[in-house]
Design an enzyme around this catalytic site. Structure first.
Site, PDB file in Angstrom:
ATOM      1  N   SER A  45       1.228  -1.398  -0.038  1.00 39.82           N
ATOM      2  CA  SER A  45      -0.083   0.340  -0.261  1.00 39.82           C
ATOM      3  C   SER A  45       0.882   1.075   0.172  1.00 39.82           C
ATOM      4  CB  SER A  45      -1.300  -0.020   1.082  1.00 39.82           C
ATOM      5  OG  SER A  45      -0.873   0.254   1.891  1.00 39.82           O
ATOM      6  N   GLU A  46       1.838   1.110   1.080  1.00 43.88           N
ATOM      7  CA  GLU A  46       3.282   2.522   0.897  1.00 43.88           C
ATOM      8  C   GLU A  46       4.665   1.943   1.165  1.00 43.88           C
ATOM      9  OE1 GLU A  46      -0.922   4.387   1.870  1.00 43.88           O
ATOM     10  OE2 GLU A  46       0.153   3.368   3.218  1.00 43.88           O
ATOM     11  N   THR A  47       5.405   2.504   0.021  1.00 38.54           N
ATOM     12  CA  THR A  47       7.125   1.991   0.570  1.00 38.54           C
ATOM     13  C   THR A  47       7.253   3.617   0.518  1.00 38.54           C
ATOM     14  OG1 THR A  47       6.681   0.837  -1.337  1.00 38.54           O
ATOM     15  CG2 THR A  47       8.978   1.630  -1.277  1.00 38.54           C
ATOM     16  N   HIS A  76       0.750   4.896   7.973  1.00 34.63           N
ATOM     17  CA  HIS A  76       1.579   3.585   8.933  1.00 34.63           C
ATOM     18  C   HIS A  76       2.261   3.450   8.586  1.00 34.63           C
ATOM     19  CE1 HIS A  76       1.241   0.941   4.604  1.00 34.63           C
ATOM     20  NE2 HIS A  76       1.931   0.280   5.780  1.00 34.63           N
TER      21      HIS A  76
END
Length: 303
Positions: A45-47, A76
């Protein structure tokens, strides 16, 4: 050039739960195109790409990418990056580490307190860089219900009704009557587009008071196909918006109020978000997000 990376599971105290996160260190020389390609490769979902801070007193600059685009802020990635940097840079005293990690993000400077103890998972918390506020109008209940594959009577509970709230990102907050109904919710094809994709929102956050665990206050799910996230196991940015929803409908008195949010159960990735609301003079004064994170793996990227 080889870049060091780590993955962590965030908003959980054990591996293979929570929301997975990739953090790439020493990313100063990467172009925007390269960062986006790496985020697509990780397909989380995110990096986060950690770069040198612009101010010497700050810990790092953190750029956050979904598989589709860069975003200014997310919960997060903030928790996970702060815990990782605290683990890598803080000296232990009597087996304990406490650190203030200051991250430069697109939304502004975010200060994160990290607590590391040998016998438990690392924990971090931060004050929301923006307070939630009402934003936008949603279609009628029947349209929203159809977009989620539910019936209209399953949308809403008590005095809670669907609203849009923003705190850096705009989410549609849809209260759902029961745990059983929220478990059946889905992205319902063209009905979803009619209900949500014309509203300019980042995602759709469903919540109900019925929970898997008695220690939780709300059970949640979050869908964001518009930004490449079909469903998210834990969404700190949306939890900030939920604080505004809780204050709006539950009319909290002045003081400090703590809530635990559970999310990710339908995905097999149970997550717990600690939400603190501080109310002063009848207004929401501070929103704080907290959670644990554990390292899963590490490696190098060849550029």
């Amino acid at each position: 050039m080889a870049l060091k990376f780590y993955t962590l599971d965030v908003f959980t105290d054990r591996r293979f739960g929570g929301n997975p996160l990739a953090v790439v260190l020493g990313a100063d020389d990467l172009t925007d195109t390269e960062m986006q390609a790496i985020a697509r490769e990780f397909n989380l979902s995110e990096t986060v790409f950690v770069q040198a801070s612009e101010r010497p007193a700050h810990s790092a600059k953190a750029r956050i990418f979904t598989p589709k685009s860069e975003i200014a802020f997310a919960g997060h990635p903030t928790i996970g990056t702060a815990i990782l940097l605290a683990e890598l840079t803080t000296t232990a005293h009597n087996g304990e580490k406490d650190a203030l990690i200051v991250l430069e993000q697109g939304i502004g400077t975010v200060r994160v307190g990290a607590r590391l103890r040998a016998a438990s998972a690392a924990f971090a918390e931060f004050d929301a860089p923006k307070l939630p506020e009402a934003a936008g109008v949603l279609p009628p209940h029947d349209v929203l219900a159809s977009g989620l594959g539910l019936i209209p009577s399953e949308v809403g509970f008590e005095n809670h009704a669907p609203l849009c709230y923003a705190a850096g990102h705009t989410f549609a907050f849809v209260p759902v009557a029961s745990l059983e109904a929220i478990g059946r919710a889905r992205i319902n094809g063209p009905h979803w587009e009619r209900a949500f994709e014309q509203q300019g929102i980042s995602g759709v956050y469903l919540y109900t008071r019925q929970c898997e665990h008695t220690s939780a206050s709300f059970h949640a799910r979050m869908f964001a196909p518009q930004v490449g996230i079909p469903e998210d196991p834990a969404t700190g940015a949306a939890a900030i918006g939920l604080a505004g929803i809780i204050h709006h409908f539950d009319r909290l008195p002045d003081g400090t109020h703590k809530r635990v949010l559970e999310q990710g159960y339908e995905m097999g990735r149970p997550s717990r978000i600690a939400l603190t609301l501080m109310v002063n003079g009848g207004k929401l004064a501070t929103v704080r997000i907290g959670g644990s994170a554990v390292r899963v793996c590490e490696g190098t990227l060849e550029r």
